[in-house]
Design a protein around this motif. Sequence first.
Motif, PDB file in Angstrom:
ATOM      1  N   TYR A   1      -3.989 -56.389  49.029  1.00 21.08           N
ATOM      2  CA  TYR A   1      -4.064 -57.356  47.929  1.00 21.08           C
ATOM      3  C   TYR A   1      -5.532 -57.539  47.565  1.00 21.08           C
ATOM      4  O   TYR A   1      -6.427 -57.398  48.393  1.00 21.08           O
ATOM      5  CB  TYR A   1      -3.399 -58.691  48.272  1.00 21.08           C
ATOM      6  CG  TYR A   1      -3.911 -59.372  49.513  1.00 21.08           C
ATOM      7  CD1 TYR A   1      -4.955 -60.295  49.448  1.00 21.08           C
ATOM      8  CD2 TYR A   1      -3.335 -59.126  50.751  1.00 21.08           C
ATOM      9  CE1 TYR A   1      -5.415 -60.933  50.590  1.00 21.08           C
ATOM     10  CE2 TYR A   1      -3.785 -59.759  51.895  1.00 21.08           C
ATOM     11  CZ  TYR A   1      -4.827 -60.662  51.807  1.00 21.08           C
ATOM     12  OH  TYR A   1      -5.283 -61.293  52.938  1.00 21.08           O
ATOM     13  N   LEU A   2      -5.774 -57.820  46.285  1.00 20.78           N
ATOM     14  CA  LEU A   2      -7.115 -58.040  45.766  1.00 20.78           C
ATOM     15  C   LEU A   2      -7.259 -59.517  45.451  1.00 20.78           C
ATOM     16  O   LEU A   2      -6.402 -60.107  44.787  1.00 20.78           O
ATOM     17  CB  LEU A   2      -7.338 -57.199  44.504  1.00 20.78           C
ATOM     18  CG  LEU A   2      -8.678 -57.368  43.807  1.00 20.78           C
ATOM     19  CD1 LEU A   2      -9.820 -56.884  44.713  1.00 20.78           C
ATOM     20  CD2 LEU A   2      -8.707 -56.586  42.495  1.00 20.78           C
ATOM     21  N   ILE A   3      -8.337 -60.093  45.938  1.00 21.08           N
ATOM     22  CA  ILE A   3      -8.608 -61.502  45.644  1.00 21.08           C
ATOM     23  C   ILE A   3      -9.517 -61.518  44.411  1.00 21.08           C
ATOM     24  O   ILE A   3     -10.620 -60.972  44.448  1.00 21.08           O
ATOM     25  CB  ILE A   3      -9.295 -62.193  46.839  1.00 21.08           C
ATOM     26  CG1 ILE A   3      -8.423 -62.026  48.083  1.00 21.08           C
ATOM     27  CG2 ILE A   3      -9.562 -63.652  46.531  1.00 21.08           C
ATOM     28  CD1 ILE A   3      -9.116 -62.366  49.361  1.00 21.08           C
ATOM     29  N   PRO A   4      -9.046 -62.116  43.320  1.00 22.62           N
ATOM     30  CA  PRO A   4      -9.859 -62.108  42.103  1.00 22.62           C
ATOM     31  C   PRO A   4     -11.201 -62.786  42.328  1.00 22.62           C
ATOM     32  O   PRO A   4     -11.298 -63.785  43.031  1.00 22.62           O
ATOM     33  CB  PRO A   4      -9.018 -62.898  41.084  1.00 22.62           C
ATOM     34  CG  PRO A   4      -7.647 -62.962  41.664  1.00 22.62           C
ATOM     35  CD  PRO A   4      -7.790 -62.830  43.143  1.00 22.62           C
ATOM     36  N   ALA A   5     -12.240 -62.207  41.717  1.00 26.18           N
ATOM     37  CA  ALA A   5     -13.572 -62.813  41.783  1.00 26.18           C
ATOM     38  C   ALA A   5     -13.550 -64.080  40.950  1.00 26.18           C
ATOM     39  O   ALA A   5     -12.838 -64.203  39.959  1.00 26.18           O
ATOM     40  CB  ALA A   5     -14.611 -61.836  41.269  1.00 26.18           C
ATOM     41  N   ALA A   6     -14.369 -65.046  41.378  1.00 28.94           N
ATOM     42  CA  ALA A   6     -14.459 -66.312  40.629  1.00 28.94           C
ATOM     43  C   ALA A   6     -15.046 -66.039  39.250  1.00 28.94           C
ATOM     44  O   ALA A   6     -15.949 -65.227  39.086  1.00 28.94           O
ATOM     45  CB  ALA A   6     -15.332 -67.293  41.385  1.00 28.94           C
TER      46      ALA A   6
ATOM     47  N   VAL B   1      -8.202 -56.685  50.564  1.00 30.19           N
ATOM     48  CA  VAL B   1      -7.749 -56.692  51.938  1.00 30.19           C
ATOM     49  C   VAL B   1      -6.670 -55.624  52.089  1.00 30.19           C
ATOM     50  O   VAL B   1      -5.725 -55.579  51.303  1.00 30.19           O
ATOM     51  CB  VAL B   1      -7.193 -58.078  52.340  1.00 30.19           C
ATOM     52  CG1 VAL B   1      -6.686 -58.056  53.775  1.00 30.19           C
ATOM     53  CG2 VAL B   1      -8.253 -59.152  52.141  1.00 30.19           C
ATOM     54  N   GLN B   2      -6.823 -54.758  53.090  1.00 31.39           N
ATOM     55  CA  GLN B   2      -5.817 -53.750  53.414  1.00 31.39           C
ATOM     56  C   GLN B   2      -5.316 -54.039  54.821  1.00 31.39           C
ATOM     57  O   GLN B   2      -6.092 -54.463  55.686  1.00 31.39           O
ATOM     58  CB  GLN B   2      -6.410 -52.344  53.375  1.00 31.39           C
ATOM     59  CG  GLN B   2      -6.861 -51.909  52.003  1.00 31.39           C
ATOM     60  CD  GLN B   2      -7.465 -50.516  52.075  1.00 31.39           C
ATOM     61  OE1 GLN B   2      -8.440 -50.291  52.774  1.00 31.39           O
ATOM     62  NE2 GLN B   2      -6.858 -49.580  51.361  1.00 31.39           N
ATOM     63  N   TYR B   3      -4.026 -53.792  55.062  1.00 24.65           N
ATOM     64  CA  TYR B   3      -3.493 -54.055  56.395  1.00 24.65           C
ATOM     65  C   TYR B   3      -2.257 -53.224  56.665  1.00 24.65           C
ATOM     66  O   TYR B   3      -1.647 -52.662  55.753  1.00 24.65           O
ATOM     67  CB  TYR B   3      -3.185 -55.544  56.578  1.00 24.65           C
ATOM     68  CG  TYR B   3      -2.080 -56.087  55.701  1.00 24.65           C
ATOM     69  CD1 TYR B   3      -0.759 -56.122  56.154  1.00 24.65           C
ATOM     70  CD2 TYR B   3      -2.339 -56.582  54.420  1.00 24.65           C
ATOM     71  CE1 TYR B   3       0.264 -56.623  55.358  1.00 24.65           C
ATOM     72  CE2 TYR B   3      -1.338 -57.086  53.625  1.00 24.65           C
ATOM     73  CZ  TYR B   3      -0.041 -57.109  54.096  1.00 24.65           C
ATOM     74  OH  TYR B   3       0.969 -57.608  53.303  1.00 24.65           O
ATOM     75  N   TYR B   4      -1.911 -53.163  57.953  1.00 22.64           N
ATOM     76  CA  TYR B   4      -0.656 -52.573  58.396  1.00 22.64           C
ATOM     77  C   TYR B   4      -0.267 -53.218  59.709  1.00 22.64           C
ATOM     78  O   TYR B   4      -1.036 -53.975  60.300  1.00 22.64           O
ATOM     79  CB  TYR B   4      -0.743 -51.047  58.503  1.00 22.64           C
ATOM     80  CG  TYR B   4      -1.640 -50.509  59.590  1.00 22.64           C
ATOM     81  CD1 TYR B   4      -1.137 -50.217  60.866  1.00 22.64           C
ATOM     82  CD2 TYR B   4      -2.989 -50.272  59.348  1.00 22.64           C
ATOM     83  CE1 TYR B   4      -1.953 -49.714  61.862  1.00 22.64           C
ATOM     84  CE2 TYR B   4      -3.812 -49.767  60.340  1.00 22.64           C
ATOM     85  CZ  TYR B   4      -3.290 -49.493  61.592  1.00 22.64           C
ATOM     86  OH  TYR B   4      -4.102 -48.997  62.575  1.00 22.64           O
TER      87      TYR B   4
ATOM     88  N   SER C   1       2.258 -63.709  47.758  1.00 22.43           N
ATOM     89  CA  SER C   1       2.443 -62.295  47.435  1.00 22.43           C
ATOM     90  C   SER C   1       1.182 -61.718  46.797  1.00 22.43           C
ATOM     91  O   SER C   1       0.338 -62.462  46.269  1.00 22.43           O
ATOM     92  CB  SER C   1       3.638 -62.116  46.513  1.00 22.43           C
ATOM     93  OG  SER C   1       3.409 -62.797  45.290  1.00 22.43           O
ATOM     94  N   ALA C   2       1.068 -60.382  46.869  1.00 19.13           N
ATOM     95  CA  ALA C   2      -0.062 -59.702  46.228  1.00 19.13           C
ATOM     96  C   ALA C   2      -0.081 -60.075  44.753  1.00 19.13           C
ATOM     97  O   ALA C   2       0.953 -60.156  44.114  1.00 19.13           O
ATOM     98  CB  ALA C   2       0.063 -58.194  46.408  1.00 19.13           C
ATOM     99  N   GLY C   3      -1.244 -60.299  44.228  1.00 16.75           N
ATOM    100  CA  GLY C   3      -1.370 -60.701  42.824  1.00 16.75           C
ATOM    101  C   GLY C   3      -1.434 -62.199  42.652  1.00 16.75           C
ATOM    102  O   GLY C   3      -1.784 -62.687  41.581  1.00 16.75           O
ATOM    103  N   THR C   4      -1.077 -62.961  43.698  1.00 15.04           N
ATOM    104  CA  THR C   4      -1.141 -64.425  43.597  1.00 15.04           C
ATOM    105  C   THR C   4      -2.080 -65.031  44.643  1.00 15.04           C
ATOM    106  O   THR C   4      -2.204 -66.238  44.720  1.00 15.04           O
ATOM    107  CB  THR C   4       0.259 -65.056  43.747  1.00 15.04           C
ATOM    108  OG1 THR C   4       0.762 -64.782  45.052  1.00 15.04           O
ATOM    109  CG2 THR C   4       1.217 -64.536  42.694  1.00 15.04           C
ATOM    110  N   VAL C   5      -2.740 -64.182  45.450  1.00 19.99           N
ATOM    111  CA  VAL C   5      -3.682 -64.678  46.455  1.00 19.99           C
ATOM    112  C   VAL C   5      -4.956 -65.105  45.751  1.00 19.99           C
ATOM    113  O   VAL C   5      -5.450 -64.421  44.862  1.00 19.99           O
ATOM    114  CB  VAL C   5      -3.992 -63.588  47.502  1.00 19.99           C
ATOM    115  CG1 VAL C   5      -4.967 -64.105  48.546  1.00 19.99           C
ATOM    116  CG2 VAL C   5      -2.719 -63.085  48.157  1.00 19.99           C
ATOM    117  N   THR C   6      -5.484 -66.247  46.133  1.00 19.11           N
ATOM    118  CA  THR C   6      -6.718 -66.746  45.534  1.00 19.11           C
ATOM    119  C   THR C   6      -7.796 -66.923  46.605  1.00 19.11           C
ATOM    120  O   THR C   6      -7.516 -66.869  47.807  1.00 19.11           O
ATOM    121  CB  THR C   6      -6.472 -68.093  44.812  1.00 19.11           C
ATOM    122  OG1 THR C   6      -5.899 -69.019  45.739  1.00 19.11           O
ATOM    123  CG2 THR C   6      -5.537 -67.916  43.620  1.00 19.11           C
ATOM    124  N   THR C   7      -9.003 -67.142  46.178  1.00 22.10           N
ATOM    125  CA  THR C   7     -10.161 -67.270  47.057  1.00 22.10           C
ATOM    126  C   THR C   7      -9.920 -68.285  48.164  1.00 22.10           C
ATOM    127  O   THR C   7      -9.496 -69.404  47.904  1.00 22.10           O
ATOM    128  CB  THR C   7     -11.396 -67.691  46.232  1.00 22.10           C
ATOM    129  OG1 THR C   7     -11.626 -66.698  45.238  1.00 22.10           O
ATOM    130  CG2 THR C   7     -12.625 -67.828  47.110  1.00 22.10           C
TER     131      THR C   7
END
Length: 190
Positions: A181-186, A148-151, A83-89
């Motif tokens: 969703y935003l992938i947090p920067a390292a 990342v944006q999608y539809y 889910s969004a907020g839990t996606v990692t690099t």
Amino acid sequence: YQWLFTSGPPPSGYYNNKWCGVTVVFDSIQNYAYGNPNNNSIAMVDGYYTVNFRDNAYASTQATWIQTTNSPVNILTVDQNPSAGTVTTGVPVAVTASLDVNDAAAQQLLFLRYSIDNFATSTIVPMSFTSGTSYQATIPGEPGGDQVQYYVFTSKNTNPTADFDLWTINYNNNSGANYSYLIPAASLTI
């Protein structure tokens, strides 16, 4: 049948602005001349038609008539895992779409369109049937810091590579906001 694309409410007149001069060929993008003196024409049979018109202000433009034998399917839900907020690099994201009916009978294919640069460029991924009315596609893992944006959209075109809006029959873009969703920067520790 003879017909026109027109705009212009009275008192300026419905026919002051018109796009015409085309004999419709279904399932193709056609050019419509602004102000052409000839009507458009179309030969219709029983079925369903989706018409997409490119808004190009008061200039020549393009449109497509997409013909299907059954009613266009509706994309009811779009979900992602993780889910969004839990996606990692570097972790791929599985996107699942649920339709109101199985799309095979409706001559429609399901696609995922995603972008990491606000749709300046994008990638199209065909969605695969999983079960019932569910379809799935995967967005590859992206570097940290990317948004990342999608539809999801349906089309009769088996391989849309451009003009996606003109080829779309139906879509679900999170009520205009797109899914994202935003992938947090390292974060580095010294």
